[in-house]
Design an enzyme around this catalytic site. Structure first.
Site, short mmCIF file in Angstrom:
data_model
loop_
_atom_site.label_atom_id
_atom_site.label_comp_id
_atom_site.label_asym_id
_atom_site.label_seq_id
_atom_site.Cartn_x
_atom_site.Cartn_y
_atom_site.Cartn_z
N SER A 9 -29.55 -34.98 -27.65
CA SER A 9 -28.32 -34.19 -27.64
C SER A 9 -28.44 -33.11 -26.58
CB SER A 9 -28.09 -33.54 -29.00
OG SER A 9 -27.13 -32.50 -28.85
N HIS A 35 -26.35 -38.06 -25.75
CA HIS A 35 -25.46 -37.69 -26.84
C HIS A 35 -24.78 -36.38 -26.43
CE1 HIS A 35 -24.16 -37.53 -31.08
NE2 HIS A 35 -24.34 -36.22 -30.98
N ASP A 37 -22.09 -33.53 -27.32
CA ASP A 37 -21.37 -32.93 -28.45
C ASP A 37 -20.14 -32.18 -27.98
OD1 ASP A 37 -23.01 -33.58 -30.80
OD2 ASP A 37 -24.58 -32.48 -29.75
N MET A 39 -16.99 -30.03 -29.13
CA MET A 39 -16.51 -29.22 -30.27
C MET A 39 -15.32 -28.39 -29.82
SD MET A 39 -20.07 -27.81 -31.83
CE MET A 39 -21.57 -28.81 -31.89
N HIS A 75 -19.76 -37.42 -29.05
CA HIS A 75 -19.57 -37.11 -30.46
C HIS A 75 -18.43 -36.11 -30.56
CE1 HIS A 75 -21.54 -35.21 -34.31
NE2 HIS A 75 -20.36 -35.76 -34.56
N MET A 77 -16.32 -33.76 -32.18
CA MET A 77 -16.12 -32.87 -33.34
C MET A 77 -14.85 -32.07 -33.09
SD MET A 77 -20.11 -31.92 -33.89
CE MET A 77 -20.52 -32.44 -32.23
N MET A 157 -24.05 -37.96 -40.28
CA MET A 157 -24.53 -36.61 -39.97
C MET A 157 -25.57 -36.18 -41.00
SD MET A 157 -23.15 -35.54 -37.20
CE MET A 157 -23.75 -33.85 -37.26
N GLY A 162 -21.55 -28.70 -36.01
CA GLY A 162 -21.15 -27.41 -35.46
C GLY A 162 -22.23 -26.73 -34.63
N PHE A 163 -23.47 -26.91 -35.01
CA PHE A 163 -24.55 -26.20 -34.32
C PHE A 163 -25.82 -27.05 -34.25
CE2 PHE A 163 -21.72 -23.20 -36.34
CZ PHE A 163 -21.44 -22.31 -35.30
N GLY A 164 -26.55 -26.90 -33.16
CA GLY A 164 -27.87 -27.51 -33.06
C GLY A 164 -28.88 -26.67 -33.83
N GLY A 165 -30.07 -27.20 -33.99
CA GLY A 165 -31.17 -26.43 -34.56
C GLY A 165 -31.12 -26.19 -36.06
N ASP A 191 -27.90 -37.85 -36.92
CA ASP A 191 -27.75 -36.68 -36.04
C ASP A 191 -27.87 -35.41 -36.84
OD1 ASP A 191 -26.97 -34.85 -34.10
OD2 ASP A 191 -24.88 -35.50 -34.01
N GLY A 192 -28.86 -34.59 -36.46
CA GLY A 192 -29.02 -33.28 -37.06
C GLY A 192 -30.40 -33.05 -37.64
N GLY A 193 -31.15 -32.17 -37.00
CA GLY A 193 -32.45 -31.75 -37.56
C GLY A 193 -33.55 -32.78 -37.48
N GLY A 214 -31.81 -33.01 -30.60
CA GLY A 214 -31.51 -31.99 -29.60
C GLY A 214 -32.69 -31.09 -29.39
N THR A 215 -32.85 -30.15 -30.32
CA THR A 215 -33.93 -29.17 -30.24
C THR A 215 -35.30 -29.83 -30.08
OG1 THR A 215 -32.59 -27.96 -31.84
CG2 THR A 215 -34.76 -27.07 -31.36
C1 DX5 Z 1 -24.49 -30.78 -34.42
C2 DX5 Z 1 -24.53 -31.79 -33.31
C3 DX5 Z 1 -25.87 -32.36 -33.05
C4 DX5 Z 1 -26.89 -31.34 -32.62
C5 DX5 Z 1 -28.25 -31.89 -32.90
O1 DX5 Z 1 -23.19 -30.53 -34.76
O2 DX5 Z 1 -23.68 -32.89 -33.65
O3 DX5 Z 1 -25.79 -33.43 -32.12
O4 DX5 Z 1 -26.80 -31.00 -31.28
O5 DX5 Z 1 -29.21 -30.93 -32.60
P1 DX5 Z 1 -30.58 -30.79 -33.39
O6 DX5 Z 1 -31.34 -32.05 -33.13
O7 DX5 Z 1 -31.17 -29.59 -32.80
O8 DX5 Z 1 -30.23 -30.66 -34.85
ZN ZN Z 2 -23.85 -34.69 -32.36
#
Ligand code: DX5
Ligand code: ZN
Length: 236
Positions: A9, A35, A37, A39, A75, A77, A157, A162-165, A191-193, A214-215
């Site tokens: 991501s 990927h 994102d 938003m 993606h 959102m 999901m 909404g947010f990475g990390g 996707d996520g964490g 992502g992170t």
């Molecule tokens: C969150 C995004 C994800 C996010 C993943 O809303 O859809 O794609 O960037 O980031 P990590 O891997 O850091 O959770």
């Molecule tokens: Zn995503």
């Protein structure tokens, strides 16, 4: 299960050098997809980028040497996913992944998921349908089993979008398992964490084959190593 696909991501990359980050993550670090994102500040409480930026990234990665894999996994959102199909097609999006919840609540004009799938296919893109942690995957069965055009991918999901990390929500894992048992050939994205720890183990064991991180990828000293580790767990 289908092929392992690792999709970093870019939300976790340095937006100040976005084009460079995108091309090197594919070219040098071994990622399969990007990927991206999107938003809109309505469907989720955050704003990222829109189609003009995607157009520029597309141009940049295609100019990069040895570029062969062009999968832009967008993606969406956004609250009105039916509004942006044309713009993203022109920008070079390959896979338009909308949220089931957004399509159900869409207003201008109301475009339910089955209808939106047809629109995205008609625009020449693959289509994904995403569900938030609170949405059961059963709602997708009519789309996947029906007579109509089917989604090419489902995105489960594993955090609130909404947010990475954020922290991986283990409660979402049974949804992946249920989908995989019912659809052995479906591309299932998580996707996520997700990191190269118990989280990828859980997701892969349940049957996910398209892995967003992502992170974990962009925050690592060696993204290449993390991408290889994630891939190895899915292929195990
Ligand atoms: C969150 C995004 C994800 C996010 C993943 O809303 O859809 O794609 O960037 O980031 P990590 O891997 O850091 O959770
Ligand atoms: Zn995503």
């Amino acid at each position: 299960a289908p092929q392992a696909i690792i999709a970093p991501s870019i939300l976790a990359s340095d937006f100040g050098k976005l084009a460079h980050e995108c091309s090197r993550i594919i070219k040098d670090e071994g990622a399969d997809w990007l990927h991206i994102d999107i938003m809109d500040g309505h469907f989720v409480p955050n704003i990222t980028i829109g189609s003009p930026v995607v157009t520029c990234i597309r141009g940049a990665v295609e100019r990069a040497e040895d570029w062969s894999k062009g999968v832009f996994d967008c993606h969406m959102m956004v609250a009105e996913p039916q509004k942006w199909v044309g713009d993203f097609q022109k920008a070079g999006c390959d896979l338009y992944c909308f949220h089931y919840e957004a399509a159900m609540a869409s207003q201008a004009p109301h475009t339910p998921p089955a209808e939106l799938i047809k629109q995205v296919h008609a625009a020449g893109m693959k289509v994904g349908v995403a569900v938030k942690p609170g949405t059961e995957v059963d709602v997708l069965y009519p789309l996947l089993d029906g007579e109509g055009e089917k989604p090419d991918m489902v995105l489960v999901m594993t955090v609130e979008p909404g947010f990475g990390g954020q922290k991986f929500n283990e409660k979402c894992v049974p949804k992946v398992k249920a989908l995989r048992e019912r659809y052995p050939d479906l591309d299932i994205e998580v996707d996520g964490g997700i990191k190269s720890d118990y989280t990828i183990e859980k997701a892969a064991e349940a049957g996910a084959n398209v892995i967003v991180a992502g992170t974990a990828v962009f925050g690592a000293p060696s993204p290449k190593e993390v991408i290889a580790q994630l891939r190895a767990v899915v292929e195990k």
